[in-house]
Design a protein around this motif. Structure first.
Motif, PDB file in Angstrom:
ATOM      1  N   SER A 191       0.843  -1.191   0.000  1.00  0.00           N
ATOM      2  CA  SER A 191       0.000   0.000   0.000  1.00  0.00           C
ATOM      3  C   SER A 191       0.880   1.243   0.000  1.00  0.00           C
ATOM      4  CB  SER A 191      -0.896  -0.019   1.233  1.00  0.00           C
ATOM      5  OG  SER A 191      -1.637   1.157   1.329  1.00  0.00           O
ATOM      6  N   ASN A 192       0.572   2.248  -0.839  1.00  0.00           N
ATOM      7  CA  ASN A 192       1.329   3.495  -0.894  1.00  0.00           C
ATOM      8  C   ASN A 192       0.827   4.491   0.146  1.00  0.00           C
ATOM      9  OD1 ASN A 192       3.137   3.007  -3.068  1.00  0.00           O
ATOM     10  ND2 ASN A 192       1.430   3.208  -4.475  1.00  0.00           N
ATOM     11  N   VAL A 193       1.736   5.382   0.629  1.00  0.00           N
ATOM     12  CA  VAL A 193       1.406   6.427   1.583  1.00  0.00           C
ATOM     13  C   VAL A 193       1.307   7.752   0.819  1.00  0.00           C
ATOM     14  CG1 VAL A 193       2.194   7.684   3.616  1.00  0.00           C
ATOM     15  CG2 VAL A 193       2.586   5.229   3.448  1.00  0.00           C
ATOM     16  N   PHE A 194       0.139   8.406   0.836  1.00  0.00           N
ATOM     17  CA  PHE A 194      -0.061   9.692   0.161  1.00  0.00           C
ATOM     18  C   PHE A 194      -0.880  10.601   1.060  1.00  0.00           C
ATOM     19  CE2 PHE A 194      -2.727  12.501  -2.408  1.00  0.00           C
ATOM     20  CZ  PHE A 194      -1.749  13.231  -3.048  1.00  0.00           C
ATOM     21  N   ASN A 195      -0.381  11.787   1.341  1.00  0.00           N
ATOM     22  CA  ASN A 195      -1.063  12.745   2.196  1.00  0.00           C
ATOM     23  C   ASN A 195      -1.318  14.021   1.404  1.00  0.00           C
ATOM     24  OD1 ASN A 195      -2.030  14.359   4.205  1.00  0.00           O
ATOM     25  ND2 ASN A 195      -0.234  14.264   5.500  1.00  0.00           N
ATOM     26  N   PRO A 196      -2.574  14.314   1.001  1.00  0.00           N
ATOM     27  CA  PRO A 196      -2.851  15.510   0.220  1.00  0.00           C
ATOM     28  C   PRO A 196      -2.758  16.807   1.025  1.00  0.00           C
ATOM     29  CG  PRO A 196      -4.879  14.351   0.663  1.00  0.00           C
ATOM     30  CD  PRO A 196      -3.760  13.492   1.183  1.00  0.00           C
ATOM     31  N   THR A 197      -2.725  16.719   2.355  1.00  0.00           N
ATOM     32  CA  THR A 197      -2.630  17.908   3.196  1.00  0.00           C
ATOM     33  C   THR A 197      -1.459  17.734   4.150  1.00  0.00           C
ATOM     34  OG1 THR A 197      -5.017  18.131   3.115  1.00  0.00           O
ATOM     35  CG2 THR A 197      -3.877  19.394   4.808  1.00  0.00           C
ATOM     36  N   VAL A 198      -0.435  18.545   3.971  1.00  0.00           N
ATOM     37  CA  VAL A 198       0.760  18.386   4.799  1.00  0.00           C
ATOM     38  C   VAL A 198       0.969  19.573   5.748  1.00  0.00           C
ATOM     39  CG1 VAL A 198       1.953  16.827   3.237  1.00  0.00           C
ATOM     40  CG2 VAL A 198       2.195  19.274   2.916  1.00  0.00           C
ATOM     41  N   SER A 199      -0.112  20.205   6.175  1.00  0.00           N
ATOM     42  CA  SER A 199      -0.030  21.315   7.112  1.00  0.00           C
ATOM     43  C   SER A 199       0.621  20.844   8.398  1.00  0.00           C
ATOM     44  CB  SER A 199      -1.423  21.862   7.428  1.00  0.00           C
ATOM     45  OG  SER A 199      -1.357  22.764   8.508  1.00  0.00           O
ATOM     46  N   ILE A 218       8.616   2.041   8.016  1.00  0.00           N
ATOM     47  CA  ILE A 218       8.236   3.029   7.016  1.00  0.00           C
ATOM     48  C   ILE A 218       9.481   3.214   6.162  1.00  0.00           C
ATOM     49  CG2 ILE A 218       7.691   5.449   6.577  1.00  0.00           C
ATOM     50  CD1 ILE A 218       6.030   5.441   9.126  1.00  0.00           C
ATOM     51  N   HIS A 219       9.297   3.114   4.847  1.00  0.00           N
ATOM     52  CA  HIS A 219      10.395   3.280   3.901  1.00  0.00           C
ATOM     53  C   HIS A 219      10.175   4.535   3.064  1.00  0.00           C
ATOM     54  CE1 HIS A 219      12.314  -0.834   3.989  1.00  0.00           C
ATOM     55  NE2 HIS A 219      11.158  -1.114   4.576  1.00  0.00           N
ATOM     56  N   ILE A 220      11.242   5.005   2.437  1.00  0.00           N
ATOM     57  CA  ILE A 220      11.172   6.086   1.465  1.00  0.00           C
ATOM     58  C   ILE A 220      10.934   5.456   0.099  1.00  0.00           C
ATOM     59  CG2 ILE A 220      12.478   7.933   0.347  1.00  0.00           C
ATOM     60  CD1 ILE A 220      14.031   8.194   3.004  1.00  0.00           C
ATOM     61  N   GLY A 221      10.028   6.023  -0.683  1.00  0.00           N
ATOM     62  CA  GLY A 221       9.725   5.499  -2.014  1.00  0.00           C
ATOM     63  C   GLY A 221       8.285   5.048  -2.081  1.00  0.00           C
ATOM     64  N   SER A 222       8.064   3.927  -2.776  1.00  0.00           N
ATOM     65  CA  SER A 222       6.728   3.349  -2.906  1.00  0.00           C
ATOM     66  C   SER A 222       6.867   1.838  -3.016  1.00  0.00           C
ATOM     67  CB  SER A 222       6.014   3.895  -4.146  1.00  0.00           C
ATOM     68  OG  SER A 222       6.654   3.433  -5.322  1.00  0.00           O
ATOM     69  N   GLY A 234       5.675   9.449  -1.116  1.00  0.00           N
ATOM     70  CA  GLY A 234       7.085   9.130  -0.931  1.00  0.00           C
ATOM     71  C   GLY A 234       7.389   8.271   0.284  1.00  0.00           C
ATOM     72  N   TRP A 235       6.364   7.873   1.022  1.00  0.00           N
ATOM     73  CA  TRP A 235       6.528   6.915   2.120  1.00  0.00           C
ATOM     74  C   TRP A 235       5.687   5.693   1.825  1.00  0.00           C
ATOM     75  CZ3 TRP A 235       5.643   9.519   7.552  1.00  0.00           C
ATOM     76  CH2 TRP A 235       6.724  10.348   7.869  1.00  0.00           C
ATOM     77  N   TYR A 236       6.156   4.553   2.270  1.00  0.00           N
ATOM     78  CA  TYR A 236       5.336   3.346   2.243  1.00  0.00           C
ATOM     79  C   TYR A 236       5.663   2.504   3.460  1.00  0.00           C
ATOM     80  CZ  TYR A 236       9.387   0.762   0.370  1.00  0.00           C
ATOM     81  OH  TYR A 236      10.618   0.198   0.189  1.00  0.00           O
ATOM     82  N   VAL A 237       4.715   1.665   3.835  1.00  0.00           N
ATOM     83  CA  VAL A 237       4.867   0.776   4.984  1.00  0.00           C
ATOM     84  C   VAL A 237       5.145  -0.627   4.463  1.00  0.00           C
ATOM     85  CG1 VAL A 237       3.726  -0.215   7.004  1.00  0.00           C
ATOM     86  CG2 VAL A 237       3.302   2.175   6.381  1.00  0.00           C
ATOM     87  N   ASN A 238       6.152  -1.285   5.030  1.00  0.00           N
ATOM     88  CA  ASN A 238       6.489  -2.653   4.655  1.00  0.00           C
ATOM     89  C   ASN A 238       6.473  -3.529   5.892  1.00  0.00           C
ATOM     90  OD1 ASN A 238       6.945  -3.657   2.117  1.00  0.00           O
ATOM     91  ND2 ASN A 238       9.111  -3.174   2.058  1.00  0.00           N
ATOM     92  N   VAL A 239       5.913  -4.709   5.769  1.00  0.00           N
ATOM     93  CA  VAL A 239       5.975  -5.735   6.806  1.00  0.00           C
ATOM     94  C   VAL A 239       6.756  -6.899   6.193  1.00  0.00           C
ATOM     95  CG1 VAL A 239       4.666  -7.251   8.347  1.00  0.00           C
ATOM     96  CG2 VAL A 239       3.781  -4.973   7.768  1.00  0.00           C
TER      97      VAL A 239
END
Length: 146
Positions: free
Chosen positions: A13-21, A74-78, A116-121
């Motif tokens: 699953s990719n990590v995407f946050n449309p609001t980074v306030s 949590i990794h950098i990338g996708s 730019g973040w993803y979670v890996n198990v």
């Protein structure tokens, strides 16, 4: 690291946050979907929340080997373009039914990036002792804000 098992995904699953306030609490969920490798049926989600400069990551997975334990990061990338570990997470621990959970608290985080973040198990329970231990079986790109 040249075996066919080295890139065997189980779920992603990719990590995407449309609001980074950095002024508001943030809450992002990534759905961990089944992968295409044989015998891999794990699925679940990663819930990421930032509040008062603290990141909380809650992982919930189903379809794990009963009573198993797995490294998580949590990794950098996708999931499609995997990169280095950004943060270590507490291991996912499965119960007798194969349902696994993990909750990690990471201080000094002001926001979740838009992408730019993803979670890996991973297959292995703790440190990587072999390529099989390092193989990710669950991966999720952080891509949505709730």
């Amino acid at each position: 690291m040249d075996t066919s098992a080295q890139a065997m995904p189980i779920t992603c699953s990719n990590v995407f946050n449309p609001t980074v306030s950095t002024k508001l609490s943030q809450n992002v969920q990534a759905t961990m979907a089944n992968a295409f490798a044989p015998n891999q049926s794990a699925s679940g989600d990663a819930q990421l929340t930032v509040n008062n400069h603290t990141l909380t990551v809650a992982l919930n997975l189903k379809g794990l080997t009963p009573n198993s334990k797995h490294m998580a990061h949590i990794h950098i990338g996708s999931c499609a373009s995997q990169g280095a570990i950004k943060y270590d997470l507490k291991p996912v621990v499965a119960n007798a039914a194969g349902d696994g959970t993990s909750t990690s608290i990471i201080p000094n985080i002001s926001s979740i990036p838009r992408n730019g973040w993803y979670v890996n198990v991973h297959q292995g329970a703790t440190s990587v002792k072999s390529q099989t231990d390092n193989d990710p079986f669950a991966c999720g790109d952080i891509t949505s804000l709730h």
